[in-house]
Design an enzyme around this catalytic site. Structure first.
Site, PDB file in Angstrom:
ATOM      1  N   TRP A 139       1.015  -1.126   0.004  1.00 18.17           N
ATOM      2  CA  TRP A 139      -0.095  -0.009  -0.019  1.00 18.17           C
ATOM      3  C   TRP A 139       0.869   1.360  -0.017  1.00 18.17           C
ATOM      4  O   TRP A 139       1.874   1.319   0.891  1.00 18.17           O
ATOM      5  CB  TRP A 139      -0.879  -0.123   1.217  1.00 18.17           C
ATOM      6  CG  TRP A 139      -1.714   1.122   1.286  1.00 18.17           C
ATOM      7  CD1 TRP A 139      -2.423   1.792   0.379  1.00 18.17           C
ATOM      8  CD2 TRP A 139      -1.969   1.990   2.618  1.00 18.17           C
ATOM      9  NE1 TRP A 139      -3.281   2.646   0.983  1.00 18.17           N
ATOM     10  CE2 TRP A 139      -2.946   2.793   2.320  1.00 18.17           C
ATOM     11  CE3 TRP A 139      -1.451   1.738   3.991  1.00 18.17           C
ATOM     12  CZ2 TRP A 139      -3.321   3.886   3.488  1.00 18.17           C
ATOM     13  CZ3 TRP A 139      -1.758   2.735   4.862  1.00 18.17           C
ATOM     14  CH2 TRP A 139      -2.807   3.690   4.584  1.00 18.17           C
ATOM     15  N   ASP A 165      -0.687  -6.110   9.416  1.00  8.81           N
ATOM     16  CA  ASP A 165      -1.627  -5.019   8.868  1.00  8.81           C
ATOM     17  C   ASP A 165      -2.809  -5.767   8.731  1.00  8.81           C
ATOM     18  O   ASP A 165      -2.807  -6.230   7.755  1.00  8.81           O
ATOM     19  CB  ASP A 165      -0.982  -4.166   7.941  1.00  8.81           C
ATOM     20  CG  ASP A 165      -2.126  -2.753   7.715  1.00  8.81           C
ATOM     21  OD1 ASP A 165      -3.027  -2.726   8.120  1.00  8.81           O
ATOM     22  OD2 ASP A 165      -1.499  -2.049   6.725  1.00  8.81           O
ATOM     23  N   ALA A 189      -6.425  -4.520   7.610  1.00 12.88           N
ATOM     24  CA  ALA A 189      -7.319  -3.400   7.438  1.00 12.88           C
ATOM     25  C   ALA A 189      -8.550  -3.972   6.737  1.00 12.88           C
ATOM     26  O   ALA A 189      -9.518  -2.981   6.494  1.00 12.88           O
ATOM     27  CB  ALA A 189      -6.545  -2.588   6.211  1.00 12.88           C
ATOM     28  N   LYS A 191     -12.976   0.231   6.890  1.00  9.51           N
ATOM     29  CA  LYS A 191     -13.611  -0.839   6.028  1.00  9.51           C
ATOM     30  C   LYS A 191     -14.597  -1.477   6.593  1.00  9.51           C
ATOM     31  O   LYS A 191     -15.836  -1.737   6.059  1.00  9.51           O
ATOM     32  CB  LYS A 191     -12.777  -1.616   4.884  1.00  9.51           C
ATOM     33  CG  LYS A 191     -11.261  -1.031   4.975  1.00  9.51           C
ATOM     34  CD  LYS A 191     -11.250   0.160   3.846  1.00  9.51           C
ATOM     35  CE  LYS A 191     -10.221   1.163   4.032  1.00  9.51           C
ATOM     36  NZ  LYS A 191      -9.128   1.262   3.073  1.00  9.51           N
TER      37      LYS A 191
END
Ligand code: LMR
Length: 409
Positions: free
Chosen positions: A129, A210, A212, A245
């Protein structure tokens, strides 16, 4: 004093939002930023989150500070969501603090690494990312990359990844996407997670996960398989989680930073560092979004409703992946885009050249990142045929030019 500053280029993801807004074509399609969109192209507040908000506001009597660790119920609920059944076994070794979004969590984690080991290197996947490198690098850590994505097979190049990870020294960190790899959509299998855990145990690098998009790939539990396996088998794991999200609370900035430490004394020390780091950057996290997430996680009826909403978002994205792959197969007569159906999460690289991406933007008002990362939930039943026709047109024109011996600009 400030005259020496010159304008910086816009962030490639955020800049695309502005370009899309300026486009007046009524048929424009946004496959850019990672914001979930429903079939009508909207990003509504989840019903479970809306209900939680009413309850939280009805009983709120004060806007006094929440404290540097944030909302303790949120921290517990999120720790359980992330670690599942493993949490109770490792609770005394787990330090966690609420942070302003996944970005805030990543930054606090990087500062914590720097406090412990100022010379540490963080290894990130190639590609990763776009904001990982500034977020972690600006904390003063060295960033290096390990191979991850094979553009020919559109899948993880696991042997190249492991060859590099085998050379990562003890004390360095390896950033892994818990699920729904951003930007490639190519995820690690359970076997591969176990191999990474074994290598970490043997060589002493620390996994930094991570998370997400928990729930957007295969399911809330399946998507946490890798993180939970690492937490069960390794002495140390760092984690940064985002609620943007899966709870749809993007603008509220809700995240969690967690450290599984080798023992409870270290976890307590790390907890105090997390507080001191947040105090030194933003004092303490904002209350509202985390209070909503805590309410959803802790109130059984809301939790059931939320899990169904996450499943609906996941199923829609996975259904679109299938529809897109089949529609492209019908147009091109090849399985060139079959990988989109196999991948998971919000994004896939479509494997287009930058010139093809820019033509889609200029001539068809279809917006994706220059790398051809497309945010799949921007598709819907109405725009999918248009998007597929447009991609087929630019792809076919490219191959005709190649056949005619004309180089593609
Ligand atoms: C994305 O990758 O599009 C999202 O994570 C949004 C962002 O902040 O970049």
């Amino acid at each position: 004093m400030f005259e020496q500053l010159t304008p910086l280029p816009v962030d490639p993801i955020l800049g695309l939002i502005a370009l899309f807004r300026q486009d007046t074509n009524p048929d424009k399609v946004d496959l850019g930023v990672g914001i979930y969109k429903n079939e009508r192209g909207e990003t509504p507040v989840l019903a479970s989150v809306r209900a939680a908000e009413e309850r939280v506001l009805a009983r709120q009597t004060s806007k006094a500070y929440v404290g540097p660790a944030g909302n303790l119920q949120f921290n517990r609920g999120m720790s359980e969501l992330l670690l599942g059944d493993v949490f109770s076994a490792v609770e005394s070794r787990f330090a966690a603090a609420q942070a302003p979004g996944g970005c805030g969590a990543l930054r606090v984690a990087a500062e914590l690494v720097k406090a412990a080991h100022p010379g540490a290197t963080i290894w990130v996947s190639d590609p990763t990312w776009g904001n990982h490198i500034p977020l972690l690098g600006n904390a003063g850590l060295t960033i290096r990359t390990y191979p991850y994505f094979d553009a020919v097979s559109s899948s993880v190049d696991f042997s190249a990844m492991m060859d590099t990870l085998a050379r990562v020294p003890a004390g360095d960190l390896v950033l892994l996407h818990g699920c729904c790899h951003n930007p490639s959509g190519a995820d690690l299998s359970p076997t591969q997670w176990r191999e990474i855990a074994a290598l970490s145990l043997k060589n002493g690098f620390v996994p930094f996960v991570d998370m997400a998009y928990q729930g957007f790939g295969e399911g809330l539990d399946a998507d946490a398989y890798g993180l939970r396996y690492l937490a069960e088998h390794l002495p140390e794991v760092l984690v940064a989680a985002s609620c943007s999200k899966n709870f749809g609370v993007y603008r509220e900035r809700v995240g969690l930073v967690g450290l599984l430490a080798a023992n409870s004394a270290t976890a307590q020390a790390a907890q105090s560092h997390m507080h001191s780091i947040s105090r030194g950057i933003y004092s303490m996290p904002p209350d509202h979004g985390a209070a909503l997430v805590a309410e959803v996680l802790m109130e059984p009826a809301l939790r059931i409703q939320w899990e169904a909403e996450v499943a609906e978002m996941r199923d829609r994205i996975n259904g679109l992946r299938t529809d897109f792959s089949r529609a492209m197969q019908a147009r091109l007569g090849t399985d060139r885009f079959a990988f989109v159906e196999r991948q998971r999460g919000m994004f896939s690289f479509l494997g287009l050249t930058e010139e093809q991406v820019l033509r889609l933007r200029r001539e068809h008002s279809i917006y994706m990142l220059n790398s051809s990362r497309a945010s799949i939930s921007g598709l819907n039943r109405v725009n999918l045929p248009y998007v597929c026709d447009s991609i087929a047109a630019v792809v076919e024109e490219g191959s005709q030019r190649k056949v005619a011996g004309v180089s593609i600009p």
